[in-house]
Design a protein around this motif. Structure first.
Motif, short mmCIF file in Angstrom:
data_model
loop_
_atom_site.label_atom_id
_atom_site.label_comp_id
_atom_site.label_asym_id
_atom_site.label_seq_id
_atom_site.Cartn_x
_atom_site.Cartn_y
_atom_site.Cartn_z
N LEU A 46 -10.69 -48.53 53.95
CA LEU A 46 -11.40 -49.14 52.83
C LEU A 46 -10.57 -50.25 52.18
CD1 LEU A 46 -12.97 -46.00 51.07
CD2 LEU A 46 -14.18 -47.77 52.36
N TRP A 47 -9.25 -50.05 52.14
CA TRP A 47 -8.36 -51.07 51.59
C TRP A 47 -8.42 -52.35 52.43
CZ3 TRP A 47 -5.62 -52.43 47.46
CH2 TRP A 47 -4.59 -53.36 47.60
N LYS A 48 -8.41 -52.19 53.75
CA LYS A 48 -8.51 -53.36 54.62
C LYS A 48 -9.85 -54.07 54.44
CE LYS A 48 -5.39 -51.56 58.19
NZ LYS A 48 -5.26 -51.10 59.60
N GLU A 49 -10.89 -53.29 54.21
CA GLU A 49 -12.20 -53.89 53.94
C GLU A 49 -12.18 -54.63 52.60
OE1 GLU A 49 -16.89 -52.49 53.49
OE2 GLU A 49 -15.38 -51.12 54.32
N ALA A 50 -11.48 -54.06 51.61
CA ALA A 50 -11.38 -54.71 50.30
C ALA A 50 -10.65 -56.04 50.42
CB ALA A 50 -10.67 -53.80 49.31
N ARG A 51 -9.64 -56.11 51.27
CA ARG A 51 -8.88 -57.35 51.44
C ARG A 51 -9.70 -58.43 52.14
NH1 ARG A 51 -2.59 -57.37 52.27
NH2 ARG A 51 -3.21 -59.48 51.64
N GLU A 52 -10.78 -58.03 52.80
CA GLU A 52 -11.64 -58.99 53.48
C GLU A 52 -12.86 -59.37 52.64
OE1 GLU A 52 -10.99 -60.56 56.29
OE2 GLU A 52 -9.06 -59.52 56.36
N THR A 53 -12.99 -58.77 51.45
CA THR A 53 -14.11 -59.09 50.57
C THR A 53 -14.03 -60.55 50.13
OG1 THR A 53 -14.19 -56.82 49.75
CG2 THR A 53 -15.28 -58.49 48.42
N ARG A 54 -15.20 -61.21 50.10
CA ARG A 54 -15.25 -62.65 49.82
C ARG A 54 -15.65 -62.93 48.37
NH1 ARG A 54 -13.30 -65.76 54.27
NH2 ARG A 54 -13.28 -64.26 55.99
N CYS A 55 -15.11 -64.01 47.84
CA CYS A 55 -15.47 -64.47 46.51
C CYS A 55 -16.90 -65.02 46.54
CB CYS A 55 -14.50 -65.56 46.06
SG CYS A 55 -14.96 -66.40 44.54
N PRO A 56 -17.76 -64.68 45.58
CA PRO A 56 -19.13 -65.20 45.59
C PRO A 56 -19.23 -66.69 45.31
CG PRO A 56 -18.69 -63.96 43.58
CD PRO A 56 -17.51 -63.76 44.47
N LYS A 57 -18.16 -67.30 44.80
CA LYS A 57 -18.19 -68.73 44.47
C LYS A 57 -17.62 -69.59 45.59
CE LYS A 57 -16.74 -72.07 41.02
NZ LYS A 57 -17.67 -72.47 40.04
N CYS A 58 -16.37 -69.31 46.03
CA CYS A 58 -15.74 -70.14 47.07
C CYS A 58 -15.82 -69.51 48.45
CB CYS A 58 -14.29 -70.43 46.71
SG CYS A 58 -13.21 -68.97 46.74
N HIS A 59 -16.30 -68.26 48.53
CA HIS A 59 -16.50 -67.56 49.80
C HIS A 59 -15.20 -67.37 50.58
CE1 HIS A 59 -20.75 -68.08 49.01
NE2 HIS A 59 -20.58 -69.39 48.92
N VAL A 250 0.98 -64.33 40.47
CA VAL A 250 0.80 -63.37 41.56
C VAL A 250 0.31 -62.06 40.95
CG1 VAL A 250 1.93 -62.10 43.42
CG2 VAL A 250 2.63 -64.44 42.93
N SER A 251 -0.65 -61.40 41.62
CA SER A 251 -1.17 -60.13 41.10
C SER A 251 -1.65 -59.25 42.24
CB SER A 251 -2.32 -60.37 40.11
OG SER A 251 -3.45 -60.90 40.78
N ILE A 252 -1.81 -57.96 41.93
CA ILE A 252 -2.40 -57.04 42.90
C ILE A 252 -3.89 -57.32 43.03
CG2 ILE A 252 -2.89 -54.62 43.40
CD1 ILE A 252 -0.39 -53.90 41.78
N ALA A 253 -4.56 -57.45 41.90
CA ALA A 253 -6.01 -57.66 41.91
C ALA A 253 -6.39 -58.74 40.92
CB ALA A 253 -6.74 -56.36 41.58
N ARG A 254 -7.53 -59.37 41.16
CA ARG A 254 -8.10 -60.34 40.25
C ARG A 254 -9.59 -60.11 40.16
NH1 ARG A 254 -8.29 -66.36 42.31
NH2 ARG A 254 -9.86 -66.37 40.66
N THR A 255 -10.20 -60.53 39.08
CA THR A 255 -11.64 -60.39 38.95
C THR A 255 -12.33 -61.55 39.66
OG1 THR A 255 -11.51 -61.54 36.82
CG2 THR A 255 -11.54 -59.13 36.78
N LYS A 256 -13.53 -61.30 40.13
CA LYS A 256 -14.31 -62.35 40.79
C LYS A 256 -14.78 -63.35 39.76
CE LYS A 256 -15.99 -59.38 44.53
NZ LYS A 256 -17.18 -58.79 45.18
N ARG A 257 -14.90 -64.58 40.18
CA ARG A 257 -15.34 -65.65 39.27
C ARG A 257 -16.87 -65.62 39.18
NH1 ARG A 257 -13.29 -70.67 37.62
NH2 ARG A 257 -14.57 -71.32 35.86
#
Length: 276
Positions: A46-59, A250-257
């Motif tokens: 699931l973590w690997k899938e999370a790292r492949e998740t795309r931003c809805p703005k810049c994809h 640099v961060s572990i996580a960021r919120t989607k734009r």
């Protein structure tokens, strides 16, 4: 017949005894681990899938996302990237397994006494940081690592400062020196505020330490989660005023734009004083 090193044999015996006494479990789901590590194979997938998740703005993935948080305007970019993160933070209350996993790992990193999640994130972030710096033509030896410290109330409550521990581990894994640049003078946590309040609170929450010397240096500013970017921006302003050449977040996580409805400023006494 090969002669075994007695120290190696004793080390393996001690590791076996410790595993019998304290069974290693996944820091996310609690499943018993059959191999060394902090996360079970299911959560790792699931973590690997999370790292492949795309931003809805810049994809793009979180590590390659080119969207800048709207409150973060004093930092520098490296090849059009305004910051570096591992994953996008999952939506609160979401039933999506990937969102639940990312929030669980961030929660464990911030609050759990079991520092397994912090160790895992630090190793993941260290490798991503080094690869990114080399690809952009930067020499890691020319950079330093620093962090915005947490409030005293939070440190007393949980017994540690997660950002400090994260930077210590990043320094260990990357060889980039860690420098404590900031002193926390504000006592209000950012998570309780809206975007406007976050900016005003962050501007009055930090000061530079007297022994901090960043003149002409390149700084990696590490935070566990970047939402609006207000904290990072306030710290970057102080570093730039002190003569830093570059400040890269640099961060572990960021919120989607994504655009969200703005909450009106809350009627808090401290907010009214700052506003005046």
């Amino acid at each position: 017949m090969a002669v075994r090193d007695p120290i190696l044999v004793l080390g393996r015996l001690a590791s076996f005894v410790l595993r019998l006494v304290s069974v290693p479990k996944c820091v996310v789901c609690g499943e018993i681990l059959e191999v060394e590590g902090e996360i079970c194979p299911s959560c790792l997938a699931l973590w690997k899938e999370a790292r492949e998740t795309r931003c809805p703005k810049c994809h793009k993935t979180a590590a390659a996302c080119s969207c800048r948080p709207f409150s973060m305007f004093s930092t520098d970019t490296l090849r059009r990237r305004p910051m570096l993160s591992l994953v996008f933070l999952g939506r609160p209350g979401s039933s999506d397994p990937v969102d639940m996993l990312t929030r669980a790992i961030v929660y464990k990193t911030k609050k759990s006494e079991n520092r397994g999640a912090a160790n895992f994130c630090a190793r993941e972030l260290a490798g991503t940081m080094l690869r990114f710096l080399y690809r952009t033509g930067e020499n890691p030896r020319e950079w330093i690592i620093t962090y915005p410290p947490g409030t005293r109330q939070r440190i007393r409550r949980y017994g540690f400062d997660q950002s400090r521990q994260l930077t210590e581990k990043l320094s260990k894994y990357t060889g980039i020196p860690r420098v404590g640049c900031f002193k926390r003078v504000g006592h209000t946590m950012q998570k309780t505020l809206n975007a406007a309040e976050r900016r005003m609170n962050a501007e009055h929450a930090y000061i530079l330490r007297r022994d901090c010397n960043v003149q002409g240096k390149k700084v990696l500013l590490v935070d566990d989660v970047i939402t609006t970017g207000a904290t990072v921006n306030a710290c970057a302003c102080l570093l730039k005023q002190a003569g830093a050449e570059k400040v890269f977040p640099v961060s572990i996580a960021r919120t989607k734009r994504v655009r969200a409805a703005r909450r009106p400023p809350a009627s808090r006494p401290w907010f009214a004083r700052i506003k005046k």
